[in-house]
Write a protein that holds these residues in place. Structure first.
Motif, PDB file in Angstrom:
ATOM      1  N   GLU A  90      14.219  44.521  60.471  1.00  0.00           N
ATOM      2  CA  GLU A  90      15.583  44.016  60.328  1.00  0.00           C
ATOM      3  C   GLU A  90      16.565  45.142  60.614  1.00  0.00           C
ATOM      4  O   GLU A  90      16.385  46.268  60.156  1.00  0.00           O
ATOM      5  N   ILE A  91      17.576  44.829  61.401  1.00  0.00           N
ATOM      6  CA  ILE A  91      18.617  45.792  61.742  1.00  0.00           C
ATOM      7  C   ILE A  91      19.925  45.293  61.148  1.00  0.00           C
ATOM      8  O   ILE A  91      20.309  44.135  61.347  1.00  0.00           O
ATOM      9  N   LEU A  92      20.594  46.174  60.393  1.00  0.00           N
ATOM     10  CA  LEU A  92      21.835  45.824  59.722  1.00  0.00           C
ATOM     11  C   LEU A  92      22.926  46.823  60.091  1.00  0.00           C
ATOM     12  O   LEU A  92      22.638  47.971  60.452  1.00  0.00           O
ATOM     13  N   LYS A  93      24.168  46.393  59.973  1.00  0.00           N
ATOM     14  CA  LYS A  93      25.297  47.292  60.177  1.00  0.00           C
ATOM     15  C   LYS A  93      25.514  48.128  58.920  1.00  0.00           C
ATOM     16  O   LYS A  93      25.563  47.584  57.815  1.00  0.00           O
ATOM     17  N   ALA A  94      25.639  49.438  59.082  1.00  0.00           N
ATOM     18  CA  ALA A  94      25.999  50.300  57.958  1.00  0.00           C
ATOM     19  C   ALA A  94      27.428  49.964  57.539  1.00  0.00           C
ATOM     20  O   ALA A  94      28.292  49.743  58.390  1.00  0.00           O
ATOM     21  N   PHE A  95      27.689  49.938  56.231  1.00  0.00           N
ATOM     22  CA  PHE A  95      28.991  49.481  55.750  1.00  0.00           C
ATOM     23  C   PHE A  95      29.820  50.606  55.133  1.00  0.00           C
ATOM     24  O   PHE A  95      30.755  50.348  54.377  1.00  0.00           O
ATOM     25  N   TRP A  96      29.477  51.837  55.462  1.00  0.00           N
ATOM     26  CA  TRP A  96      30.226  52.985  54.960  1.00  0.00           C
ATOM     27  C   TRP A  96      30.656  53.838  56.155  1.00  0.00           C
ATOM     28  O   TRP A  96      30.357  53.531  57.306  1.00  0.00           O
ATOM     29  N   ASP A  97      31.350  54.946  55.879  1.00  0.00           N
ATOM     30  CA  ASP A  97      31.892  55.778  56.956  1.00  0.00           C
ATOM     31  C   ASP A  97      30.801  56.681  57.524  1.00  0.00           C
ATOM     32  O   ASP A  97      30.626  57.822  57.105  1.00  0.00           O
ATOM     33  N   VAL A  98      30.071  56.158  58.480  1.00  0.00           N
ATOM     34  CA  VAL A  98      28.995  56.912  59.118  1.00  0.00           C
ATOM     35  C   VAL A  98      29.564  58.042  59.980  1.00  0.00           C
ATOM     36  O   VAL A  98      29.052  59.166  59.989  1.00  0.00           O
ATOM     37  N   GLU A  99      30.633  57.766  60.665  1.00  0.00           N
ATOM     38  CA  GLU A  99      31.174  58.698  61.663  1.00  0.00           C
ATOM     39  C   GLU A  99      31.504  60.066  61.076  1.00  0.00           C
ATOM     40  O   GLU A  99      31.267  61.097  61.718  1.00  0.00           O
ATOM     41  N   HIS A 100      32.026  60.112  59.857  1.00  0.00           N
ATOM     42  CA  HIS A 100      32.489  61.374  59.289  1.00  0.00           C
ATOM     43  C   HIS A 100      31.526  61.963  58.263  1.00  0.00           C
ATOM     44  O   HIS A 100      31.882  62.898  57.563  1.00  0.00           O
ATOM     45  N   GLU A 101      30.316  61.403  58.157  1.00  0.00           N
ATOM     46  CA  GLU A 101      29.344  61.978  57.223  1.00  0.00           C
ATOM     47  C   GLU A 101      28.881  63.343  57.717  1.00  0.00           C
ATOM     48  O   GLU A 101      28.459  63.487  58.873  1.00  0.00           O
ATOM     49  N   SER A 102      28.935  64.320  56.828  1.00  0.00           N
ATOM     50  CA  SER A 102      28.551  65.684  57.223  1.00  0.00           C
ATOM     51  C   SER A 102      27.105  66.000  56.871  1.00  0.00           C
ATOM     52  O   SER A 102      26.520  66.934  57.419  1.00  0.00           O
ATOM     53  N   ASP A 103      26.526  65.259  55.949  1.00  0.00           N
ATOM     54  CA  ASP A 103      25.163  65.558  55.489  1.00  0.00           C
ATOM     55  C   ASP A 103      24.226  64.399  55.787  1.00  0.00           C
ATOM     56  O   ASP A 103      23.401  64.018  54.967  1.00  0.00           O
ATOM     57  N   ARG A 104      24.347  63.827  56.969  1.00  0.00           N
ATOM     58  CA  ARG A 104      23.556  62.661  57.331  1.00  0.00           C
ATOM     59  C   ARG A 104      22.067  62.989  57.346  1.00  0.00           C
ATOM     60  O   ARG A 104      21.648  64.009  57.871  1.00  0.00           O
ATOM     61  N   THR A 105      21.267  62.128  56.742  1.00  0.00           N
ATOM     62  CA  THR A 105      19.814  62.259  56.768  1.00  0.00           C
ATOM     63  C   THR A 105      19.225  61.004  57.400  1.00  0.00           C
ATOM     64  O   THR A 105      19.956  60.124  57.862  1.00  0.00           O
ATOM     65  N   ASP A 106      17.905  60.900  57.392  1.00  0.00           N
ATOM     66  CA  ASP A 106      17.257  59.738  58.006  1.00  0.00           C
ATOM     67  C   ASP A 106      17.231  58.518  57.089  1.00  0.00           C
ATOM     68  O   ASP A 106      16.867  57.439  57.540  1.00  0.00           O
ATOM     69  N   ILE A 107      17.566  58.687  55.822  1.00  0.00           N
ATOM     70  CA  ILE A 107      17.474  57.559  54.889  1.00  0.00           C
ATOM     71  C   ILE A 107      18.826  57.303  54.227  1.00  0.00           C
ATOM     72  O   ILE A 107      19.652  58.212  54.103  1.00  0.00           O
TER      73      ILE A 107
END
Length: 347
Positions: free
Chosen positions: A293-310
């Motif tokens: 299942e593929i879902l749209k992320a509902f938070w500010d992905v673009e400006h995340e500085s500590d993005r991880t795989d989960i």
């Protein structure tokens, strides 16, 4: 067991009688580790019951209730949960876990073939008398704001514009969500310290109930299937503005769960490109019953500085609990204890 719970049990039993004609006779209170014992009379047979009483049924206690019923002292007893009110989402979870229940407004699940009862949707007095506007904090847009606050409690002190960006909502949304949260006792204004988030554990419980019903269905892009069931094991998502959720994320955190469903949250601006690439690289095909299942992320992905795989453990926990699967719920409890409990102690 509190004395007030005796009245709660009596009211729920009477509601069952009014709805179905079946009766429950309580013969003993405060019995061993259960709140009471009794017998369900269906007319054709009597079923011994071990009764557990909870005024409020919350997601964190589901695994404990299930384990309690599995390990009943009397092998002939069937566990039944009695509560003040069980909403439709919680009813579905309890049914999926085969936990029998009654509440005081007539909702019930009893599976004792040939007797089968499943009633949901009867509203509590509070729901009947509450204006829809009073629950905007748990509408789809409100849930985005609450999620941002649960993940970043200090964000409550930030300007509304910053909160709106982090939550991915319009600026005006923050104002009416905050008004609701203040009314509900989840935000307090302190003269010298500014705003503070209160009763965070209860707020989390409210969010966990509302998220799979109000927001998650609106995020689904599609379901797919791949010829190689292990295709996902070597995929790196964070550079693709995407994250593993649900069972895969839980497996990465605990090494305790063998994923049966692959959940991906992707930045809305990139989700089409991501889906196209996964179809091309791993030969995914659309399948409404697929295990991807593929879902749209509902938070500010673009400006995340500590993005991880989960995704955040709160969302992993919510995804697992929403399935109603006993193994997933057991894993969710492990994640709660390891990752969340210390952040949600009563404050």
């Amino acid at each position: 067991m509190k004395t007030n719970d005796v009245g709660l049990i009596d009211k729920a039993v009477e509601s069952l009688r009014e709805q179905t004609g079946f009766t429950i006779e309580v013969d003993r209170y405060f019995h061993n580790t259960m709140d009471a014992t009794g017998n369900l009379n269906t007319g054709a047979r009597e079923i011994p019951l071990a009764i557990e009483c909870k005024k409020r049924v919350t997601i964190p206690i589901l695994a404990n209730i299930r384990n309690q019923f599995v390990h009943l002292i009397e092998a002939t007893e069937k566990g039944i949960l009695i509560a003040d009110y069980i909403n439709p989402v919680m009813a579905e979870r309890l049914k999926a876990m085969d936990i029998w229940f009654l509440d005081t407004v007539g909702n019930a699940y009893i599976n004792a073939l040939p007797v089968y009862i499943y009633i949901k949707g009867n509203k509590s007095v509070e729901e009947q008398t509450t204006s829809p506007k009073m629950n905007r904090a748990f509408s789809p847009m409100g849930l985005k704001v609450v999620f941002a606050l649960l993940c970043h409690p200090d964000l409550v002190k930030a300007p509304y514009r910053d909160i709106a960006q982090t939550a991915g909502v319009a600026l005006g949304t923050v104002g009416w969500v905050f008004r609701d949260l203040i009314r509900l006792g989840h935000i307090i204004e302190m003269k010298t310290l500014g705003r503070r988030l209160k009763n965070r554990k209860k707020l989390l419980e409210r969010w966990l109930v509302a998220y799979p019903e109000q927001l998650r269905p609106k995020l689904v892009v599609g379901r797919y299937r791949a010829p190689d069931p292990d295709w996902w094991q070597t995929v790196v998502l964070h550079n693709l503005y995407a994250y593993w959720g649900g069972e895969v994320a839980a497996d990465r955190l605990t090494n305790y769960l063998k994923p049966q469903t692959v959940t991906i949250y992707a930045w809305e601006k990139r989700v089409r490109d991501l889906t196209r690439d996964l179809i091309r690289w791993y030969k995914l095909r659309r399948d409404q019953n697929g295990d991807i299942e593929i879902l749209k992320a509902f938070w500010d992905v673009e400006h995340e500085s500590d993005r991880t795989d989960i995704v955040n453990p709160i969302l992993i926990y919510a995804d697992l609990m929403a399935t109603g699967d006993p193994r997933n719920i057991e894993t969710a409890q492990i994640i709660y204890e390891r990752e969340l409990a210390e952040h949600f102690r009563e404050n």
